[in-house]
Design a protein around this motif. Sequence first.
Motif, PDB file in Angstrom:
ATOM      1  N   ALA A 112       0.823  -1.208   0.000  1.00  0.00           N
ATOM      2  CA  ALA A 112       0.000   0.000   0.000  1.00  0.00           C
ATOM      3  C   ALA A 112       0.859   1.261   0.000  1.00  0.00           C
ATOM      4  CB  ALA A 112      -0.924  -0.008   1.217  1.00  0.00           C
ATOM      5  N   GLY A 113       2.180   1.090   0.025  1.00  0.00           N
ATOM      6  CA  GLY A 113       3.071   2.237   0.004  1.00  0.00           C
ATOM      7  C   GLY A 113       3.153   2.966   1.326  1.00  0.00           C
ATOM      8  N   ARG A 114       2.737   2.312   2.415  1.00  0.00           N
ATOM      9  CA  ARG A 114       2.744   2.975   3.720  1.00  0.00           C
ATOM     10  C   ARG A 114       4.014   2.716   4.522  1.00  0.00           C
ATOM     11  NH1 ARG A 114      -0.812   0.815   6.916  1.00  0.00           N
ATOM     12  NH2 ARG A 114      -1.765  -0.646   5.495  1.00  0.00           N
ATOM     13  N   LEU A 115       4.934   1.946   3.966  1.00  0.00           N
ATOM     14  CA  LEU A 115       6.137   1.599   4.727  1.00  0.00           C
ATOM     15  C   LEU A 115       7.352   1.777   3.812  1.00  0.00           C
ATOM     16  CD1 LEU A 115       6.268   0.564   7.673  1.00  0.00           C
ATOM     17  CD2 LEU A 115       6.524  -1.730   6.746  1.00  0.00           C
ATOM     18  N   PRO A 116       7.670   3.027   3.498  1.00  0.00           N
ATOM     19  CA  PRO A 116       8.782   3.239   2.567  1.00  0.00           C
ATOM     20  C   PRO A 116      10.108   2.815   3.179  1.00  0.00           C
ATOM     21  CG  PRO A 116       8.055   5.325   3.515  1.00  0.00           C
ATOM     22  CD  PRO A 116       7.076   4.273   3.975  1.00  0.00           C
ATOM     23  N   LEU A 117      10.941   2.195   2.390  1.00  0.00           N
ATOM     24  CA  LEU A 117      12.286   1.853   2.845  1.00  0.00           C
ATOM     25  C   LEU A 117      13.215   3.019   2.529  1.00  0.00           C
ATOM     26  CD1 LEU A 117      12.489  -1.820   1.548  1.00  0.00           C
ATOM     27  CD2 LEU A 117      11.701  -0.977   3.771  1.00  0.00           C
ATOM     28  N   ARG A 118      14.374   2.990   3.153  1.00  0.00           N
ATOM     29  CA  ARG A 118      15.309   4.098   2.964  1.00  0.00           C
ATOM     30  C   ARG A 118      15.624   4.314   1.484  1.00  0.00           C
ATOM     31  NH1 ARG A 118      20.554   5.401   6.499  1.00  0.00           N
ATOM     32  NH2 ARG A 118      20.540   7.581   5.972  1.00  0.00           N
ATOM     33  N   GLU A 119      15.810   3.215   0.755  1.00  0.00           N
ATOM     34  CA  GLU A 119      16.200   3.382  -0.653  1.00  0.00           C
ATOM     35  C   GLU A 119      15.046   3.903  -1.512  1.00  0.00           C
ATOM     36  OE1 GLU A 119      16.649   0.753   1.275  1.00  0.00           O
ATOM     37  OE2 GLU A 119      16.396  -1.144   0.198  1.00  0.00           O
ATOM     38  N   ASP A 120      13.797   3.802  -1.010  1.00  0.00           N
ATOM     39  CA  ASP A 120      12.668   4.391  -1.730  1.00  0.00           C
ATOM     40  C   ASP A 120      12.686   5.909  -1.584  1.00  0.00           C
ATOM     41  OD1 ASP A 120      11.816   1.810  -2.203  1.00  0.00           O
ATOM     42  OD2 ASP A 120      10.393   1.813  -0.538  1.00  0.00           O
ATOM     43  N   VAL A 121      13.075   6.371  -0.386  1.00  0.00           N
ATOM     44  CA  VAL A 121      12.970   7.788  -0.041  1.00  0.00           C
ATOM     45  C   VAL A 121      14.230   8.545  -0.422  1.00  0.00           C
ATOM     46  CG1 VAL A 121      12.686   9.382   1.896  1.00  0.00           C
ATOM     47  CG2 VAL A 121      11.388   7.252   1.830  1.00  0.00           C
ATOM     48  N   GLU A 122      15.373   7.906  -0.183  1.00  0.00           N
ATOM     49  CA  GLU A 122      16.653   8.550  -0.463  1.00  0.00           C
ATOM     50  C   GLU A 122      17.389   7.718  -1.493  1.00  0.00           C
ATOM     51  OE1 GLU A 122      18.747   8.792   3.219  1.00  0.00           O
ATOM     52  OE2 GLU A 122      17.360  10.244   4.089  1.00  0.00           O
ATOM     53  N   PRO A 123      17.130   7.976  -2.751  1.00  0.00           N
ATOM     54  CA  PRO A 123      17.835   7.199  -3.780  1.00  0.00           C
ATOM     55  C   PRO A 123      19.336   7.377  -3.618  1.00  0.00           C
ATOM     56  CG  PRO A 123      16.137   8.603  -4.740  1.00  0.00           C
ATOM     57  CD  PRO A 123      16.259   9.001  -3.293  1.00  0.00           C
ATOM     58  N   ARG A 124      20.046   6.324  -3.913  1.00  0.00           N
ATOM     59  CA  ARG A 124      21.505   6.390  -3.737  1.00  0.00           C
ATOM     60  C   ARG A 124      22.083   7.503  -4.575  1.00  0.00           C
ATOM     61  NH1 ARG A 124      23.878   0.542  -4.491  1.00  0.00           N
ATOM     62  NH2 ARG A 124      25.764   1.735  -4.238  1.00  0.00           N
ATOM     63  N   ARG A 125      23.084   8.171  -4.005  1.00  0.00           N
ATOM     64  CA  ARG A 125      23.719   9.261  -4.741  1.00  0.00           C
ATOM     65  C   ARG A 125      24.459   8.697  -5.938  1.00  0.00           C
ATOM     66  NH1 ARG A 125      26.998  12.985  -0.843  1.00  0.00           N
ATOM     67  NH2 ARG A 125      27.463  13.801  -2.899  1.00  0.00           N
ATOM     68  N   PRO A 126      24.406   9.410  -7.041  1.00  0.00           N
ATOM     69  CA  PRO A 126      25.160   8.920  -8.199  1.00  0.00           C
ATOM     70  C   PRO A 126      26.639   8.833  -7.858  1.00  0.00           C
ATOM     71  CG  PRO A 126      24.101  11.051  -8.650  1.00  0.00           C
ATOM     72  CD  PRO A 126      23.742  10.668  -7.244  1.00  0.00           C
ATOM     73  N   GLY A 127      27.314   7.909  -8.484  1.00  0.00           N
ATOM     74  CA  GLY A 127      28.736   7.725  -8.210  1.00  0.00           C
ATOM     75  C   GLY A 127      29.563   8.907  -8.703  1.00  0.00           C
ATOM     76  N   ALA A 128      30.827   8.900  -8.340  1.00  0.00           N
ATOM     77  CA  ALA A 128      31.719  10.020  -8.677  1.00  0.00           C
ATOM     78  C   ALA A 128      31.799  10.224 -10.184  1.00  0.00           C
ATOM     79  CB  ALA A 128      33.107   9.755  -8.098  1.00  0.00           C
TER      80      ALA A 128
END
Length: 91
Positions: A64-80
């Motif tokens: 239901a989208g009520r339990l976002p995981l960290r990677e859903d909310v904070e997409p990994r930063r692009p690499g160098a």
Amino acid sequence: MDAFGQARWYVVRPASNTKPSTYRCPLCGELLPALSAHMLVVPEGDPKRRRHAHTRCVVQARRAGRLPLREDVEPRRPGALRRLLGRLRRR
Ligand SMILES: [Zn+2]
């Protein structure tokens, strides 16, 4: 919901049952015997706020989208390399 529902993201992992306690599932409000298989839900990775939840409740909340995981909310930063290429492209 209480502060548990205020978190921006959650860490979800299977609980290892060590104590024969009974918990209250924060997702449905029902009781949960610790010796049955269930999940630990940790708001924003804060172990002090972790709660024990029924596996089926976690699955339903995720769907239901009520339990976002960290990677859903904070997409990994692009690499160098990606950042460097992006900077070059913007010139
Ligand atoms: Zn539940």
